[in-house]
Design a protein around this motif. Structure first.
Motif, PDB file in Angstrom:
ATOM      1  N   PHE A 787       0.793  -1.215   0.038  1.00  0.00           N
ATOM      2  CA  PHE A 787       0.122   0.046   0.069  1.00  0.00           C
ATOM      3  C   PHE A 787       0.886   1.298   0.054  1.00  0.00           C
ATOM      4  CE2 PHE A 787      -2.626   3.129   2.040  1.00  0.00           C
ATOM      5  CZ  PHE A 787      -3.681   3.442   1.278  1.00  0.00           C
ATOM      6  N   ARG A 788       2.192   1.240   0.544  1.00  0.00           N
ATOM      7  CA  ARG A 788       2.849   2.318   0.612  1.00  0.00           C
ATOM      8  C   ARG A 788       3.610   2.616  -0.657  1.00  0.00           C
ATOM      9  NH1 ARG A 788       3.771   0.561   6.203  1.00  0.00           N
ATOM     10  NH2 ARG A 788       5.492  -0.711   5.435  1.00  0.00           N
ATOM     11  N   GLU A 789       3.690   1.746  -1.681  1.00  0.00           N
ATOM     12  CA  GLU A 789       4.163   1.975  -2.689  1.00  0.00           C
ATOM     13  C   GLU A 789       3.435   2.900  -3.645  1.00  0.00           C
ATOM     14  OE1 GLU A 789       4.707  -1.734  -4.391  1.00  0.00           O
ATOM     15  OE2 GLU A 789       6.446  -2.433  -3.384  1.00  0.00           O
ATOM     16  N   PRO A 790       4.278   3.990  -4.063  1.00  0.00           N
ATOM     17  CA  PRO A 790       3.559   4.997  -5.003  1.00  0.00           C
ATOM     18  C   PRO A 790       2.714   4.701  -6.220  1.00  0.00           C
ATOM     19  CG  PRO A 790       6.008   5.471  -5.079  1.00  0.00           C
ATOM     20  CD  PRO A 790       5.590   4.193  -4.133  1.00  0.00           C
ATOM     21  N   ASP A 791       3.554   3.337  -6.752  1.00  0.00           N
ATOM     22  CA  ASP A 791       2.995   2.892  -7.783  1.00  0.00           C
ATOM     23  C   ASP A 791       1.850   1.960  -8.095  1.00  0.00           C
ATOM     24  OD1 ASP A 791       4.761   1.123  -7.124  1.00  0.00           O
ATOM     25  OD2 ASP A 791       5.471   0.646  -8.918  1.00  0.00           O
ATOM     26  N   LEU A 792       1.168   1.752  -6.717  1.00  0.00           N
ATOM     27  CA  LEU A 792       0.184   0.782  -6.582  1.00  0.00           C
ATOM     28  C   LEU A 792      -1.052   0.870  -7.402  1.00  0.00           C
ATOM     29  CD1 LEU A 792      -0.984  -1.632  -5.145  1.00  0.00           C
ATOM     30  CD2 LEU A 792      -1.764  -0.148  -3.418  1.00  0.00           C
ATOM     31  N   PRO A 793      -1.659   1.991  -7.702  1.00  0.00           N
ATOM     32  CA  PRO A 793      -2.767   2.208  -8.579  1.00  0.00           C
ATOM     33  C   PRO A 793      -2.148   1.640  -9.970  1.00  0.00           C
ATOM     34  CG  PRO A 793      -2.646   4.181  -7.058  1.00  0.00           C
ATOM     35  CD  PRO A 793      -1.511   3.255  -6.754  1.00  0.00           C
ATOM     36  N   GLY A 794      -0.954   2.166 -10.457  1.00  0.00           N
ATOM     37  CA  GLY A 794      -0.460   1.895 -11.724  1.00  0.00           C
ATOM     38  C   GLY A 794      -0.632   0.310 -12.143  1.00  0.00           C
ATOM     39  N   ARG A 795       0.148  -0.123 -11.168  1.00  0.00           N
ATOM     40  CA  ARG A 795       0.235  -1.660 -11.095  1.00  0.00           C
ATOM     41  C   ARG A 795      -1.253  -2.262 -11.044  1.00  0.00           C
ATOM     42  NH1 ARG A 795       5.255  -3.891  -9.759  1.00  0.00           N
ATOM     43  NH2 ARG A 795       6.690  -2.408  -8.995  1.00  0.00           N
ATOM     44  N   VAL A 796      -2.118  -1.850 -10.445  1.00  0.00           N
ATOM     45  CA  VAL A 796      -3.589  -2.492 -10.668  1.00  0.00           C
ATOM     46  C   VAL A 796      -4.200  -2.211 -12.009  1.00  0.00           C
ATOM     47  CG1 VAL A 796      -5.822  -2.141  -9.489  1.00  0.00           C
ATOM     48  CG2 VAL A 796      -4.072  -2.078  -8.030  1.00  0.00           C
ATOM     49  N   VAL A 797      -4.116  -0.978 -12.329  1.00  0.00           N
ATOM     50  CA  VAL A 797      -4.462  -0.820 -13.492  1.00  0.00           C
ATOM     51  C   VAL A 797      -3.943  -1.743 -14.734  1.00  0.00           C
ATOM     52  CG1 VAL A 797      -4.474   0.809 -15.553  1.00  0.00           C
ATOM     53  CG2 VAL A 797      -5.115   1.600 -13.378  1.00  0.00           C
ATOM     54  N   ALA A 798      -2.305  -1.931 -14.574  1.00  0.00           N
ATOM     55  CA  ALA A 798      -1.764  -3.023 -15.392  1.00  0.00           C
ATOM     56  C   ALA A 798      -2.146  -4.309 -15.438  1.00  0.00           C
ATOM     57  CB  ALA A 798      -0.404  -2.715 -15.253  1.00  0.00           C
ATOM     58  N   ILE A 799      -2.572  -4.891 -14.047  1.00  0.00           N
ATOM     59  CA  ILE A 799      -2.930  -6.198 -13.997  1.00  0.00           C
ATOM     60  C   ILE A 799      -4.414  -6.114 -14.570  1.00  0.00           C
ATOM     61  CG2 ILE A 799      -3.550  -7.749 -12.295  1.00  0.00           C
ATOM     62  CD1 ILE A 799      -1.187  -6.911 -10.647  1.00  0.00           C
ATOM     63  N   LEU A 800      -5.441  -5.379 -14.188  1.00  0.00           N
ATOM     64  CA  LEU A 800      -6.576  -5.643 -14.705  1.00  0.00           C
ATOM     65  C   LEU A 800      -6.764  -5.514 -16.334  1.00  0.00           C
ATOM     66  CD1 LEU A 800      -8.436  -3.037 -12.362  1.00  0.00           C
ATOM     67  CD2 LEU A 800      -8.562  -5.340 -12.579  1.00  0.00           C
ATOM     68  N   ALA A 801      -5.741  -4.479 -16.911  1.00  0.00           N
ATOM     69  CA  ALA A 801      -5.746  -4.634 -18.293  1.00  0.00           C
ATOM     70  C   ALA A 801      -5.345  -5.976 -18.915  1.00  0.00           C
ATOM     71  CB  ALA A 801      -4.758  -3.458 -18.820  1.00  0.00           C
ATOM     72  N   GLU A 802      -4.212  -6.460 -18.118  1.00  0.00           N
ATOM     73  CA  GLU A 802      -3.697  -7.820 -18.683  1.00  0.00           C
ATOM     74  C   GLU A 802      -4.710  -8.910 -18.573  1.00  0.00           C
ATOM     75  OE1 GLU A 802      -0.121 -10.814 -16.936  1.00  0.00           O
ATOM     76  OE2 GLU A 802       0.083  -8.782 -16.432  1.00  0.00           O
ATOM     77  N   THR A 803      -5.423  -8.823 -17.338  1.00  0.00           N
ATOM     78  CA  THR A 803      -6.367 -10.218 -17.124  1.00  0.00           C
ATOM     79  C   THR A 803      -7.719  -9.798 -17.861  1.00  0.00           C
ATOM     80  OG1 THR A 803      -7.114  -9.250 -15.050  1.00  0.00           O
ATOM     81  CG2 THR A 803      -5.069 -10.712 -15.015  1.00  0.00           C
ATOM     82  N   GLY A 804      -8.089  -8.676 -18.063  1.00  0.00           N
ATOM     83  CA  GLY A 804      -9.519  -8.242 -18.709  1.00  0.00           C
ATOM     84  C   GLY A 804     -10.316  -8.414 -17.729  1.00  0.00           C
ATOM     85  N   LEU A 805     -10.277  -8.412 -16.211  1.00  0.00           N
ATOM     86  CA  LEU A 805     -11.392  -8.455 -15.229  1.00  0.00           C
ATOM     87  C   LEU A 805     -11.758  -6.879 -14.976  1.00  0.00           C
ATOM     88  CD1 LEU A 805     -12.741 -10.011 -13.136  1.00  0.00           C
ATOM     89  CD2 LEU A 805     -10.804  -9.210 -11.519  1.00  0.00           C
ATOM     90  N   PRO A 806     -13.103  -6.675 -15.108  1.00  0.00           N
ATOM     91  CA  PRO A 806     -13.727  -5.413 -14.787  1.00  0.00           C
ATOM     92  C   PRO A 806     -13.205  -4.720 -13.662  1.00  0.00           C
ATOM     93  CG  PRO A 806     -15.368  -7.001 -15.828  1.00  0.00           C
ATOM     94  CD  PRO A 806     -14.236  -7.710 -15.541  1.00  0.00           C
TER      95      PRO A 806
END
Length: 942
Positions: A787-806
Motif C-alpha cells: 500500500f505504501r508503494e507509490p505505483d500501486l494504482p498503476g500496477r492495479v491498472v496494468a493487471i486489470l488490463a492484462e487479465t481483462g477483469l472489470p
C-alpha cells in the motif's frame, strides 16, 4: 661600406691613370688650348681665381673675425664675373634664416625663397635642394633694360662647416664661346682617353690586385664583426644567430648556417641568407648525407667543395638553388670535444681562396670557443640558480633541516632553517654553531637516540617527541642522511630533516580511539567488545569460570527519535550509556553495539546466575526518569543473556544467542531479562530455514491460492470470494500463513508475492466469468508495504488490463493500521484506486483504531467485522451489540458489511437479524481450491 671601399680603390687607380695621361698629353693639349683660348684665358683665370679666393676668404674671414659679415660683404663688393656676374651666399642652415641671402649685390638679406619673382624663387629652391653643381637657366633682368632672356649659369656648392650655399652667377655669352667650346672639346677628349686608359688598366689588373684585396678586406671586416658578436652575445642562441648574420651581411656570402651535435643527433640552430633554400633543396634531392656540415661533423675536419658538382648531383642542385658555386664547412671543436659545424655557401669559388679560408677557420675557432664559453657561463648560472633555489627551498621548507658536523669530539649543528624554530620553538640562529645537546626541546630519550644514530654513522629515521616552551607537546619524524665525503675516521656531515607529524600522530590516535570506541557514548564499540570478549573467553577457559554476554535494547526508542528528533535521542543514548556503565562491576564492560542496542560483558562469574543481580541493577538504573529539556522520560530495556560455556564457546555464538534471547524478552512484553534456551535456537533455526526457502518459493511455483466463498445474507448464494495465499513446500509440507506471511513482510518479499497474488486472483476471476459463473467479486488482501508503494494504482491498472477483469469485480482489502499515519498520502492513494473503479474494503474492523473520522474521510465501500466479535456473539456478551452498532454505522455511511468467521447457524441468524449484508466462514465453506470453489459456486450455495 664594402661597396664604398671598392669604389674608393678603383677611384684612386683611375686618378693615377688620369694623372699619367695628363702628364703625357699636357704639352700637346697646352699648345692647342693656348691658341684657342687665348682671348678668354685671362678673364677665365681671373674669374676662377676670384671664386677660389672668395671661398678661402669667406672661411678665413669668418673664422678670424668671429663671423663679421659686413667685412665679408665689403671684400666681395670689388669682385665681378664677366660684365654682370656676381657672387652670392645663401644661409642653408635649418632655422628661421633658412633661404635668406647673406651676400648679394642687390638684394641684401632678403628671403630668397619667398621674396622676388617666381623664377628667382624657383632657382634658389633648386640650388638649396641640389646643394652642389651648376645650374643653367634663362634669365631676363628688366632693371638693366633687357628685353630678351639669355642663358645664365650659376655655379654653387655647400660650405659644410658654415652651412652656407656659396655660388657665382653670370651670362654664358659674356665669355669667349669659341675658346670655351674648343677647350671643352679638348677636355672631353682628354677625359675620354683617360677613361679608356682607366678601363683598360682596371680590366688588366683589377682581377689580379683589386678583387683579392677587396675580398681579403671584406673577410677581415667579417672577422672583426664576428669578434664583436662573440664579445657582446648574451647567450648561445644570440651568438650563433649573430655570426650567421655577420657572414651574410658583412662577408657577402650566399648563406651561413650552424649545426650543433649533442652526441646523438645533428640539428640546425641558426641560419642566415639562403640557407633555407639550400636545406629544402637538399632534402628534396634526398641528399642529406652529402650535407657539408654533417660531413665535417662526421670526419672532424674541414670540408671544402670548390666545385659542388664533384660531390654529387643532389648537393650541386641544392647549391644552385641557394645561388652557390662553392661550399665550405668547419668543424667546431672545443679541444677534443665536437660541438658542431659552421657551413658557408659562396657565390664564387674565388670567395673561398686560401687567405679567406684561413681567416674563416679562425672565425670558426673563435665561434667554437664562444659556444663553449657560453655553455660554461650558462652552466655556472644554472648551478648558481639551482644553489640559490635550494637555499630558498631550505629556508621556505615546512620541514626543519639541520646540518650536523661530525668532525671533532662532539657533533655540532652548523645550520638550522626557520622551520626548525617553528617545530621546536628554539631559535634557529641560536642553534647554528651549537652542540647537538642544544636541542633541549626534544626529550632526553629522543636526544639519546639521535646521538646513538649519529655515532653509528648510519642513515636512519627516528621518531622524536618534545615539548614547546608553553608545555604543548609535539612529535616529529627525523630522517638522517650522510652527505659529502667522510674523512679517514668516518667523520663527515649529516643532514637531518625534521618533519612535523604532530597533527598526524594526534589524528592517528583519534582514529585509533574512534576505531575502538563509540563516538556518541564513549563506550567501547563492536570491535573492541569483540576483542575483550575473546580475551574473556580465553581467561574463563583457563580458570574454568563462567561469563555472561548480555544484549541490552532500549524499548520503544524509535518513538523518542520520531517525536523529539535525533538530537534529543542522542542525549538520551548518552545518558543511558552512562547509567549502564555505572551499574556494572569493576572489570565488566559495556559497549554500544549500534543504534539503541548495547552489549554487556560480565566475566569471572562463579555460577550462571551470578550475572542476574548486575543486569537487574542495569534495569533499575535505566528505569529512573531521564531529563531532556526539563521533561522526564522513562526508558525500559529488554535484556537477552547467553552464558559461557553453556550457550556457546566462541564470541560469535554467544552474541548471536544473547541477541536471540533479547528478542524473546521483547516478545514477552519488554522490560524483561531473558536467558537463552535451546528452544530459542530451534525456533531461530526454523525461522532461518523458512526464510531461506521463502526467497525461492515464488520462482519455484510453490505458492498457490485458495478461495473462501462470500455469500449473500438474504439469498445464501455465493456472491464473491476472498483469495487466500498458501505455501506447499516439498520438504516442509503445508506452511501456515501465520508462519511465512509476516516473515515475507519483514524481509521485503511481500511486494512481488502480493503482485503475483493480485494478478493470479484477477486472472482466476476472469476465467470464472468465462465459464459462466456470473459476476463474482474477488477480494484480495493488500499488505502494508504494497500500500505504501507509490505505483500501486498503476500496477492495479496494468493487471486489470492484462487479465481483462472489470475493475468493479476487484475488491482490495486494507487494514486500519495501514490507513493511519500519513493521512494525506493515504487519502491520495485511496482516491486514485477509486478512480480506477475497484472496491475498497476495511478488514478486521473493530480490532484497531476504529476511527469514525477516518471512515467518513476515506472512500471505503465495505467493512469486514472481525471474527473475534462474531465468535463472542453466542456467549451473551456485549459483542452482539458491538456487531449491531458496526452494521448500523456502516449502513449509515452507505457501506456494505461482511462478517468473517461465521461457523454456526446461530451466528448466521443473529447477523441476519442485525442486517449484515454478506458473510463468510466455515459454515459456508472452507478456503477451497479453484475447481472445488467453481463447483460450489455452480451449485448455487452451500
Amino acid at each position: 661600406m664594402a661597396e664604398s671601399a671598392h669604389l674608393g680603390l678603383r677611384a684612386k687607380l683611375s686618378a693615377i691613370v688620369v694623372v699619367v695621361v695628363l702628364l703625357v698629353m699636357l704639352p700637346f693639349v697646352l699648345a692647342g688650348v693656348a691658341f684657342l683660348d687665348r682671348q678668354g684665358r685671362e678673364e677665365a683665370e681671373r674669374e676662377l681665381g676670384t671664386i677660389d679666393a672668395l671661398v678661402h676668404d669667406l672661411v678665413d674671414s669668418h673664422r678670424a673675425a668671429g663671423g663679421d659679415l659686413d667685412g665679408l660683404r665689403r671684400r666681395l663688393s670689388g669682385f665681378a664675373i664677366g660684365d654682370s656676374g656676381y657672387v652670392f651666399i645663401i644661409d642653408a642652415n635649418p632655422g628661421a634664416n633658412y633661404g635668406h641671402f647673406i651676400v648679394h649685390p642687390d638684394r641684401g638679406a632678403a628671403d630668397a625663397l619667398h621674396a622676388g619673382d617666381v623664377l628667382s624663387r624657383a632657382v634658389v629652391g633648386r640650388m638649396l635642394a641640389q646643394r652642389e653643381g651648376v645650374l643653367s637657366y634663362a634669365w631676363r633682368n628688366p632693371e638693366l633694360g633687357e628685353e630678351q632672356a639669355r642663358r645664365k649659369l650659376a655655379v654653387f656648392r655647400i660650405h659644410e662647416e658654415l652651412g652656407w650655399l656659396i655660388g657665382a652667377s653670370g651670362y654664358e655669352d659674356e665669355f669667349n664661346r669659341t675658346s670655351i667650346a674648343s677647350r671643352n672639346g679638348m677636355v672631353v677628349a682628354v677625359v675620354v682617353m683617360a677613361a679608356l686608359l682607366v678601363l683598360a688598366l682596371n680590366l688588366a689588373i683589377g682581377g689580379l690586385v683589386i678583387e683579392p684585396m677587396l675580398r681579403l678586406q671584406r673577410i677581415l671586416r667579417t672577422l672583426s664583426r664576428g669578434n664583436e658578436t662573440l664579445v657582446h652575445a648574451e647567450d648561445e642562441a644570440g651568438l650563433v644567430d649573430g655570426i650567421c648574420r655577420v657572414l651574410v651581411e658583412s662577408g657577402r656570402f650566399r648563406f651561413a648556417r650552424i649545426a650543433l651535435f649533442d652526441g646523438l643527433a645533428v640539428r640546425d640552430v641558426a641560419a642566415a641568407g639562403r640557407a633555407a633554400d639550400f636545406c629544402r633543396a637538399l632534402a628534396a634531392q634526398g641528399a642529406e648525407d652529402e650535407d657539408p656540415a654533417r660531413l665535417a661533423i662526421s670526419v672532424r675536419r674541414l670540408v671544402h667543395l670548390a666545385d659542388p658538382t664533384d660531390a654529387g648531383k643532389g648537393l650541386w642542385a641544392a647549391a644552385r638553388a641557394a645561388g652557390c658555386s662553392a661550399l665550405i664547412a668547419f668543424p667546431l671543436m672545443d679541444g677534443e670535444r665536437l660541438l658542431g659545424a659552421l657551413c658557408i655557401g659562396a657565390a664564387s669559388p674565388a670567395d673561398l681562396d686560401a687567405a679567406g679560408v684561413a681567416l674563416l677557420r679562425e672565425l670558426a675557432e673563435d665561434l667554437a670557443f664562444g659556444i663553449a664559453s657560453q655553455r660554461t657561463v650558462q652552466a655556472r648560472r644554472l648551478a648558481e640558480a639551482a644553489l640559490h633555489l635550494r637555499e630558498r627551498a631550505l629556508e621556505s621548507s615546512s620541514d626543519g633541516v639541520l646540518i650536523v658536523d661530525l668532525h671533532g669530539d662532539e657533533a655540532r649543528l652548523i645550520y638550522a632553517n626557520p622551520a626548525v624554530e617553528r617545530l621546536t620553538g628554539q631559535s634557529h640562529e641560536a642553534l647554528a654553531g651549537a652542540p647537538l645537546s642544544a636541542l633541549s626541546s626534544i626529550d632526553a630519550a629522543g636526544r639519546a637516540e639521535l646521538h646513538a644514530a649519529l655515532a653509528a654513522r648510519r642513515d636512519t629515521v627516528l621518531e622524536l617527541t618534545g615539548r614547546h616552551a608553553d608545555g604543548s607537546g609535539f612529535w616529529c619524524e627525523c630522517s638522517l642522511a650522510r652527505v659529502g665525503e667522510a674523512d679517514a675516521d668516518g667523520d663527515g656531515y649529516v643532514v637531518g630533516v625534521l618533519k612535523d607529524v604532530t597533527e598526524r600522530t594526534l589524528y592517528l590516535r583519534q582514529i585509533e580511539h574512534q576505531a575502538k570506541y563509540d563516538a556518541l557514548t564513549g563506550l567501547p564499540n563492536r570491535s573492541l567488545m569483540g576483542d575483550r570478549l575473546e580475551q574473556a573467553i580465553h581467561v574463563a577457559h583457563r580458570h574454568g569460570s563462567a561469563l555472561a554476554v548480555a544484549v541490552v535494547d532500549l524499548d520503544h526508542f524509535k518513538l523518542v527519535n520520531d517525536n523529539l528528533g535525533h538530537t534529543q535521542g542522542d542525549v538520551l543514548l548518552r545518558e543511558a550509556a552512562r547509567r549502564i556503565a555505572g551499574a556494572l562491576r569493576e572489570g565488566d564492560t559495556a559497549a554500544r553495539q549500534g543504534g539503541d542496542e548495547f552489549v554487556v560483558l560480565l566475566p569471572d562469574l562463579i555460577g550462571e546466575q551470578d550475572g542476574y543481580p548486575v543486569l537487574r541493577r542495569v534495569q533499575q538504573a535505566l528505569a529512573e526518569p531521564i531529563l531532556i529539556d526539563g521533561r522526564g522520560f522513562y526508558v525500559t530495556c529488554s535484556i537477552g543473556v547467553s552464558l559461557y560455556p553453556r550457550d556457546g564457546d566462541d564470541a560469535e555464538t554467544l552474541l548471536r544467542n544473547a541477541d536471540m534471547a533479547m528478542y524473546r524478552a521483547k516478545e514477552a512484553g519488554r522490560d524483561a531479562i531473558s536467558f537463552f534456551t535451546a528452544e530459542m535456537d530451534r525456533q531461530m533455526q526454523d525461522r532461518l530455514d523458512i526464510e531461506q526457502e521463502l526467497r525461492h518459493a515464488l520462482e519455484r511455483g510453490e505458492l498457490h491460492l485458495v478461495y473462501q466463498p462470500q455469500v449473500d445474507a438474504d439469498s445464501g448464494r455465493v456472491c464473491g470470494a476472498e483469495a487466500l495465499l498458501r505455501w506447499r513446500h516439498p520438504r516442509l509440507g503445508q506452511v501456515a500463513p501465520l508462519r511465512f506471511i509476516p516473515l515475507a513482510e519483514e524481509l521485503g518479499l511481500i511486494g512481488p508475492i502480493g503482485e503475483w497474488v493480485l494478478r493470479e486472483a484477477c486472472a482466476q476471476a476472469q476465467r470464472w466469468r468465462a465459464q459462466g459463473l456470473g459476476e463474482l467479486r474477488i477480494a484480495v488482501n493488500v499488505s502494508a508495504r504494497q500500500f505504501r508503494e507509490p505505483d500501486l494504482p498503476g500496477r492495479v491498472v496494468a493487471i486489470l488490463a492484462e487479465t481483462g477483469l472489470p475493475p468493479r469485480l476487484l475488491e482490495l482489502e486494507l487494514t486500519e493500521s495501514m490507513l493511519m499515519g500519513a493521512v494525506g498520502r493515504t487519502e491520495e492513494t485511496l482516491r486514485r484506486l477509486k478512480q480506477i473503479g475497484v472496491e475498497l474494503a476495511l478488514d478486521d474492523f473493530g480490532t484497531g483504531y476504529s476511527s469514525f473520522a477516518y471512515l467518513r474521510r476515506f472512500p471505503i465501500d465495505t467493512l469486514k467485522i472481525d471474527q473475534s466479535f462474531v465468535r463472542d456473539m453466542e456467549d451473551g456478551s456485549n459483542a452482539a451489540s458491538i456487531v449491531a452498532a458496526i452494521i448500523a454505522m456502516a449502513h449509515s455511511l452507505h457501506m456494505r458489511v461482511i462478517a468473517e468467521g461465521v461457523e454456526s447457524v446461530e451466528q448466521q441468524r443473529q447477523l441476519y437479524e442485525h442486517g449484515c449484508d454478506q458473510m463468510q466462514g466455515y459454515l459456508f465453506g472452507r478456503p477451497l481450491p479453484t475447481d472445488e470453489f467453481a463447483e460450489l459456486a455452480t451449485a448455487g450455495g452451500r
